[in-house]
Design a protein around this motif. Structure first.
Motif, short mmCIF file in Angstrom:
data_model
loop_
_atom_site.label_atom_id
_atom_site.label_comp_id
_atom_site.label_asym_id
_atom_site.label_seq_id
_atom_site.Cartn_x
_atom_site.Cartn_y
_atom_site.Cartn_z
N LYS A 1 9.87 15.69 -1.32
CA LYS A 1 8.59 15.38 -1.02
C LYS A 1 7.74 14.44 -1.61
CE LYS A 1 5.19 19.63 -1.51
NZ LYS A 1 5.25 20.67 -2.30
N GLY A 2 8.20 14.06 -2.54
CA GLY A 2 6.97 12.73 -3.07
C GLY A 2 7.03 11.72 -2.25
N VAL A 3 8.49 11.21 -1.86
CA VAL A 3 8.10 9.63 -0.98
C VAL A 3 6.93 10.45 0.78
CG1 VAL A 3 9.41 8.31 0.15
CG2 VAL A 3 11.03 8.96 -2.06
N TRP A 4 7.11 11.42 0.64
CA TRP A 4 6.81 11.24 2.11
C TRP A 4 4.97 11.79 1.93
CZ3 TRP A 4 5.52 10.71 6.85
CH2 TRP A 4 4.84 11.67 7.28
N ALA A 5 4.53 12.68 0.43
CA ALA A 5 3.12 12.49 0.10
C ALA A 5 3.09 10.85 -0.29
CB ALA A 5 3.35 13.62 -1.40
N GLY A 6 3.16 10.01 -1.22
CA GLY A 6 3.08 8.83 -0.86
C GLY A 6 2.34 8.21 -0.63
N LEU B 1 0.93 -1.20 -0.17
CA LEU B 1 0.41 -0.21 -0.41
C LEU B 1 0.66 1.11 0.23
CD1 LEU B 1 -3.13 -0.94 2.70
CD2 LEU B 1 -3.57 -0.74 -0.27
N ILE B 2 1.78 1.46 0.49
CA ILE B 2 3.11 2.60 0.71
C ILE B 2 3.20 2.68 -0.47
CG2 ILE B 2 4.87 3.00 1.91
CD1 ILE B 2 2.52 3.43 3.77
N ILE B 3 4.05 1.44 -0.83
CA ILE B 3 4.51 1.85 -2.19
C ILE B 3 4.08 1.62 -3.38
CG2 ILE B 3 5.87 0.09 -4.27
CD1 ILE B 3 6.70 -1.77 -2.00
N LYS C 1 2.38 9.61 2.77
CA LYS C 1 1.60 9.28 4.05
C LYS C 1 -0.21 9.27 2.97
CE LYS C 1 1.59 14.23 4.43
NZ LYS C 1 1.90 15.44 5.14
N SER C 2 0.05 9.30 2.25
CA SER C 2 -1.44 9.55 1.46
C SER C 2 -2.08 7.79 1.66
CB SER C 2 -1.80 9.40 0.25
OG SER C 2 -0.65 8.37 -0.47
N MET C 3 -1.23 7.16 2.01
CA MET C 3 -1.98 5.43 2.41
C MET C 3 -2.02 5.88 3.81
SD MET C 3 -2.94 3.87 -0.31
CE MET C 3 -2.26 4.16 -2.02
N LEU C 4 -1.40 6.74 4.73
CA LEU C 4 -1.78 6.00 5.84
C LEU C 4 -3.38 5.47 6.49
CD1 LEU C 4 0.75 8.76 7.26
CD2 LEU C 4 0.94 5.93 7.28
N PRO C 5 -4.36 6.24 5.65
CA PRO C 5 -5.56 6.11 6.42
C PRO C 5 -5.69 4.32 5.90
CG PRO C 5 -5.42 8.00 5.42
CD PRO C 5 -4.56 7.36 5.43
N ILE D 1 4.63 -7.52 -3.17
CA ILE D 1 5.95 -6.57 -3.14
C ILE D 1 7.05 -6.85 -3.74
CG2 ILE D 1 7.33 -8.35 -1.80
CD1 ILE D 1 6.29 -5.14 -0.68
N ILE D 2 7.34 -7.94 -4.13
CA ILE D 2 8.33 -7.35 -5.77
C ILE D 2 7.57 -7.26 -6.76
CG2 ILE D 2 9.66 -9.31 -6.75
CD1 ILE D 2 9.98 -11.17 -5.00
N GLY D 3 6.60 -7.60 -6.74
CA GLY D 3 5.81 -6.45 -8.23
C GLY D 3 5.79 -5.16 -8.20
N GLY D 4 5.47 -4.92 -6.64
CA GLY D 4 5.57 -2.90 -6.19
C GLY D 4 6.77 -2.47 -6.31
N LEU D 5 8.23 -3.76 -5.71
CA LEU D 5 9.03 -2.85 -6.23
C LEU D 5 9.50 -2.40 -6.84
CD1 LEU D 5 10.97 -5.06 -3.02
CD2 LEU D 5 10.26 -1.81 -2.79
#
Length: 519
Positions: free
Chosen positions: A338-343, A76-78, A345-349, A307-311
């Motif tokens: 900023k992109g890493v953090w925004a992405g 999800l985070i990826i 944070k977007s999935m934390l909920p 996870i492998i496909g996501g990476l």
């Protein structure tokens, strides 16, 4: 309290609170506390200990890391980070501009989404997230509400997976059927042929898929969906601005004006190829003896594949971002953090909701809610012809209460086999089909279901909006399926049952069309 009527309190309490308060985490939290209190016999220290043990079990199982759950959370985070960098690289903007020249109507955007949902049938988690990622720019451009998009995704993920023999669902179900056939010494057909015969009997799936096409082609809006669709069309707001989407990016990200369609398409293709390829690889490694397609999907490791496909998808996405920085110089390299953090944070909920949902699911399992509901089937003394309908309803309630279709049919399929063998063996396959159909419906509608949560995540829709707008369509499909299961129970004819579904769907179209004209 285990395996009693009291075991129904936590799931029903959580579901009722979700509907009344529209606050998911609070409602799930109340369900978790109530379940723990019942398990601890209302001991406060015992309650705290049980909650701690359930949460710990999400991450650590039998002394080792629970990689299945951890991989889902990481995926999800990826996915959030991929979405963020596709936006920064200008892929979403370019794809939207490209799609609007080819998909020129709201109907077209919805049909594209439906076909994508049907084509990507390997796994429901992957389906929900990948289809949402691909379709969202198209539906947003055509002013299709996020609630409608979530409904289209959810109605073509689990329903397709449960009737596909080459999916993570199909392989597992075939394995369960094989055990049931062996238990009752049934040799007339193999587990695979039994599954194939069950497919047309899964009446809820066919009613749901037909409903999706009808709703998309005829623009039929029922209940809360009207509000979301009218706001999207008239105001251009595809989601309620006052409600946070599950994966909404919380920051305004810079967007490259030199991005191309490839900046979106190639990361998605890499994601799909990585997941599917790894599923085949892990399936082959996990298979023993002769390696067949069925054995591959039965033994595949879906979460590792994700996870492998996501990476791989993330690596390709970052590669395109670097091209925008170094070659086109359209964005500054400082945007990376900023992109890493925004992405992320977007999935934390979505992560928080999944953690709570997994916790309550574990506690409900300890309360043996599923076993209690399954036991209800065995004590009902009715005409055997009602068996498919009864099993369908029980599976609906079980999956809705527990939020898991896998858990529901895992418990109910063997029981359905026992009941059919003891009463009328000719009803075995319809009974198994009814359990699968009911489990999909309950999971489809439950606000504590992980597939429901992920469908809302993929669509970028508020979870409660998704649940409430989808419910009327799913309930109508379930009611239509009920009549079909009555027909198949009394006549034994799958053809007549399917014809019943078709007739009722036609009546649905006629009735809704008349009401639309009157309005």
């Amino acid at each position: 309290m285990e395996n009693t009527i009291f075991s129904l309190i936590p799931p029903f309490l959580a579901i009722i609170m979700v509907v009344l308060t529209r606050r998911v985490l609070l409602s799930l939290g109340v369900g978790i506390v109530s379940a723990s209190l019942l398990l601890a016999n209302f001991s406060l220290t015992g309650t705290v200990s049980i909650i701690y043990d359930a949460v710990k079990g999400i991450f650590v199982s039998e002394g080792s890391l629970n990689t299945s759950n951890i991989y889902i959370l990481l995926f999800l985070i990826i996915l959030g980070i991929i979405t963020s960098f596709i936006t920064i690289s200008g892929g979403s903007r370019a794809f939207g501009e490209w799609a609007i020249t080819r998909v020129k109507s709201r109907v077209g955007a919805q049909i594209v989404t439906i076909f994508l949902g049907i084509i990507i049938f390997i796994d429901d988690y992957f389906n929900a997230l990948a289809v949402g990622q691909i379709s969202r720019p198209i539906t947003d451009r055509q002013k299709v509400s996020r609630a409608k998009l979530a409904y289209l995704i959810d109605s073509t993920s689990a329903p397709i997976c449960v009737v596909s023999p080459v999916s993570s669902w199909g392989a597992s179900i075939i394995a369960l059927i094989g055990t049931i056939l062996a238990t009752h010494n049934i040799t007339e057909y193999s587990a695979f042929s039994a599954f194939i015969q069950i497919v047309p009997m899964n009446l809820y799936v066919w009613a749901t898929l037909a409903m999706v096409f009808i709703v998309a082609l005829r623009n039929i809006e029922i209940g809360p969906m009207k509000i979301h669709e009218r706001r999207a069309v008239k105001e251009g707001l595809v989601s309620d601005p006052n409600k946070p989407a599950v994966d909404k990016l919380q920051e305004d990200l810079p967007t490259s004006k030199k991005g191309s369609v490839g900046d979106l398409v190639w990361p998605i293709i890499a994601l799909i190829v990585g997941v599917v390829g790894t599923m085949f690889w892990t399936g082959i490694v996990g298979s023993e003896g002769n390696v067949s397609l069925l054995a591959v999907f039965e033994n595949t490791d879906v979460n590792t594949s994700l996870i492998i496909g996501g990476l791989l998808g993330l690596a390709v996405t970052i590669g395109f971002f670097i091209r925008q920085v170094l070659v086109y110089k359209s964005v500054d390299k400082s945007v990376f953090k900023k992109g890493v953090w925004a992405g992320t944070k977007s999935m934390l909920p979505a992560v928080y909701i999944l953690l709570f949902a997994w916790t309550i699911a574990d506690l409900i399992g300890r309360l043996e809610t599923g076993k209690y509901l399954a036991g209800v089937v065995e004590i009902i003394n009715l005409n055997h012809s009602f068996l498919p309908l009864i099993l369908f309803v029980i599976a609906c309630v079980m999956a809705f209460s527990t939020g898991t279709s896998w858990g529901s049919f895992g418990i109910l399929l063997p029981i359905a086999g026992d009941i059919a063998a003891a009463t009328d063996i000719s009803l075995l396959l319809p009974a198994l089909a009814a359990v699968l159909a009911g489990a999909v419906f309950g999971d489809h509608c439950s606000p504590i279901s992980d597939t429901t949560i992920l469908s809302a995540t993929g669509a970028g829709c508020n979870l409660i909006d998704h649940v409430m707008t989808q419910l009327p369509y799913a309930v109508i499909s379930a009611l239509i399926a009920c009549f079909g299961f009555l027909v198949i129970g009394f006549t034994g004819s799958t053809t007549l049952a399917l014809l019943t579904i078709v007739v009722l769907l036609i009546l649905f179209v006629i009735i809704t069309s008349r009401r639309t004209k009157e309005v």
